[in-house]
Scaffold this motif. Structure first.
Motif, PDB file in Angstrom:
ATOM      1  N   ALA A 143       0.794  -1.165   0.139  1.00 48.55           N
ATOM      2  CA  ALA A 143      -0.015   0.057   0.099  1.00 48.55           C
ATOM      3  C   ALA A 143       0.784   1.064  -0.021  1.00 48.55           C
ATOM      4  O   ALA A 143       0.502   2.035  -0.787  1.00 48.55           O
ATOM      5  N   HIS A 162      -6.479  -9.075   1.373  1.00 44.66           N
ATOM      6  CA  HIS A 162      -6.851  -8.068   0.359  1.00 44.66           C
ATOM      7  C   HIS A 162      -7.563  -6.831   0.986  1.00 44.66           C
ATOM      8  O   HIS A 162      -7.055  -5.955   0.543  1.00 44.66           O
ATOM      9  N   PRO A 163      -8.088  -7.056   1.973  1.00 49.50           N
ATOM     10  CA  PRO A 163      -8.991  -5.809   2.414  1.00 49.50           C
ATOM     11  C   PRO A 163      -7.969  -4.774   2.985  1.00 49.50           C
ATOM     12  O   PRO A 163      -8.098  -3.184   3.118  1.00 49.50           O
ATOM     13  N   LEU A 218      -5.331  -3.685   1.608  1.00 51.35           N
ATOM     14  CA  LEU A 218      -4.981  -2.785   0.707  1.00 51.35           C
ATOM     15  C   LEU A 218      -5.504  -1.321   0.909  1.00 51.35           C
ATOM     16  O   LEU A 218      -5.151  -0.227   0.236  1.00 51.35           O
ATOM     17  N   SER A 219      -6.636  -1.311   1.297  1.00 50.89           N
ATOM     18  CA  SER A 219      -7.410  -0.133   1.517  1.00 50.89           C
ATOM     19  C   SER A 219      -6.621   0.974   2.451  1.00 50.89           C
ATOM     20  O   SER A 219      -7.205   2.324   2.339  1.00 50.89           O
ATOM     21  N   ILE A 220      -5.643   0.225   3.204  1.00 52.69           N
ATOM     22  CA  ILE A 220      -4.682   1.460   3.938  1.00 52.69           C
ATOM     23  C   ILE A 220      -3.943   2.464   2.885  1.00 52.69           C
ATOM     24  O   ILE A 220      -3.750   3.622   3.268  1.00 52.69           O
ATOM     25  N   TYR A 272      -5.482   4.165   0.662  1.00 53.52           N
ATOM     26  CA  TYR A 272      -6.248   5.388   0.611  1.00 53.52           C
ATOM     27  C   TYR A 272      -6.017   6.165   1.571  1.00 53.52           C
ATOM     28  O   TYR A 272      -6.004   7.503   1.272  1.00 53.52           O
ATOM     29  N   ILE A 281     -11.829   3.156   7.730  1.00 60.26           N
ATOM     30  CA  ILE A 281     -10.589   2.253   6.857  1.00 60.26           C
ATOM     31  C   ILE A 281      -9.802   1.832   7.886  1.00 60.26           C
ATOM     32  O   ILE A 281      -9.467   0.477   8.124  1.00 60.26           O
ATOM     33  N   VAL A 322      -9.097  -2.023   9.157  1.00 60.92           N
ATOM     34  CA  VAL A 322      -7.770  -2.814   9.100  1.00 60.92           C
ATOM     35  C   VAL A 322      -7.379  -3.407  10.303  1.00 60.92           C
ATOM     36  O   VAL A 322      -6.905  -4.619  10.406  1.00 60.92           O
TER      37      VAL A 322
END
Length: 116
Positions: free
Chosen positions: A23, A71-72, A74-76, A78, A104, A108
């Motif tokens: 990320a 996979h979730p 990866l939102s870090i 943002y 988010i 995480v």
């Protein structure tokens, strides 16, 4: 049985670390793309290299943990992009963006704390 659980925890820990590194790489890669002003220069090349390293790191991370956990994370990216935008591009943060960041980061921690 206990050894198997320890391996899963260690494996997910490695995967989580690699996903967070991914990320960071992709967020910084995108920052360098933005700074390059779409011309072929060193910022653009660095951006492509960082983004490529992020993609490779993400692919490697999937070998070390469950897809549903990793996979979730990866939102870090943002959150990192938001911070980079404020620091380097003089962007402003709205209240909605702050609320989104809180959600988010909470997600995480909840997902990253899973042991299976």
């Amino acid at each position: 049985m206990k050894e198997n659980m320890t391996f899963k925890l260690n494996s997910n820990f490695v995967g989580i670390g690699l996903m967070i590194l991914s990320a960071f790489c992709t967020a910084f890669g995108q920052l360098f793309w933005k700074l390059s002003h779409a011309t072929l220069n060193m910022e653009l090349i660095i951006g492509f290299i960082l983004y490529f390293l992020g993609a490779v790191t993400m692919t490697i991370a999937f070998r070390f943990g469950n897809l549903s956990i990793l996979h979730p994370l990866l939102s870090i990216g943002y959150v990192i992009s938001l911070i980079l935008g404020v620091l380097f591009l003089n962007e402003t943060i709205s209240l909605n963006a702050i609320i989104g960041v809180i959600f988010i980061i909470s997600g995480v921690f909840i997902i990253g704390g899973e042991s299976h």
